[in-house]
Motif scaffolding. Structure first.
Motif, PDB file in Angstrom:
ATOM      1  N   LYS A  10       0.893  -1.270   0.101  1.00 31.91           N
ATOM      2  CA  LYS A  10       0.096   0.120   0.189  1.00 31.91           C
ATOM      3  C   LYS A  10       0.728   1.280  -0.039  1.00 31.91           C
ATOM      4  N   ASP A  69      -9.568   4.299  11.130  1.00 33.13           N
ATOM      5  CA  ASP A  69      -9.446   4.388   9.717  1.00 33.13           C
ATOM      6  C   ASP A  69      -9.049   5.920   9.191  1.00 33.13           C
ATOM      7  N   SER A  93      -1.368   6.674   6.578  1.00 24.56           N
ATOM      8  CA  SER A  93      -2.500   7.052   6.214  1.00 24.56           C
ATOM      9  C   SER A  93      -3.699   5.918   5.506  1.00 24.56           C
ATOM     10  N   GLU A  94      -2.964   5.287   4.742  1.00 26.62           N
ATOM     11  CA  GLU A  94      -3.675   4.174   4.042  1.00 26.62           C
ATOM     12  C   GLU A  94      -3.777   3.033   4.618  1.00 26.62           C
ATOM     13  N   LYS A  96      -5.884   0.823   7.094  1.00 28.41           N
ATOM     14  CA  LYS A  96      -7.328   0.490   7.623  1.00 28.41           C
ATOM     15  C   LYS A  96      -7.302  -0.579   8.456  1.00 28.41           C
TER      16      LYS A  96
END
Length: 136
Positions: A10, A69, A93-94, A96
């Motif tokens: 990611k 998230d 930040s990606e 989740k």
């Protein structure tokens, strides 16, 4: 380490450390449960039980996932109840809640904290019964 590989895919920077998980578990207790007396603190086998049994003002389930998230995850640490491995994740930040859904093996009871131990996201091994939890 499946989780590290999946996070790297990611675009998240992941640094893996071995043999320091105990330090992070101790810091987690110190940061979030400093006011609980020691006798009460150590009667739990799993760290996440501290959140659940002390009726902390935590979010649970879907609310916890949604909050995780969107929370700032520039620098975080991921550690585990039964492993001394620690993952440092940067620019995450990606990352989740769904990234942790199918992580099995030695990584039961997953704990995520920000760099300053200001918040924690916890996924207990009791999937479907307890948690996940988000606590700030």
């Amino acid at each position: 380490m499946n989780l590290a590989t999946n996070l790297r895919k990611k675009g998240i920077i992941v640094t893996e450390f071995e043999s320091i998980g105990n330090d992070y578990r101790k810091e987690w207790i110190k940061s979030f449960f400093e006011s609980i007396n020691e006798k009460r603190l150590y009667r739990h086998h799993f760290l996440w039980e501290l959140l659940h049994s002390n009726r902390m003002n935590y979010l649970e389930g879907k609310e916890a996932n949604k909050t995780f998230d969107i929370v700032n995850k520039q620098y975080c640490y991921i550690f585990f109840q039964e492993s001394n491995d620690v993952l440092k994740v940067e620019f995450a930040s990606e990352m989740k809640a769904n990234d942790f859904l199918d992580q099995y093996g030695e990584y039961r009871d997953v704990y995520v904290v920000d760099k300053g131990f200001n918040w924690t996201y916890v996924i207990p091994h009791e999937k479907g019964i307890y948690g996940p939890y988000f606590y700030r």
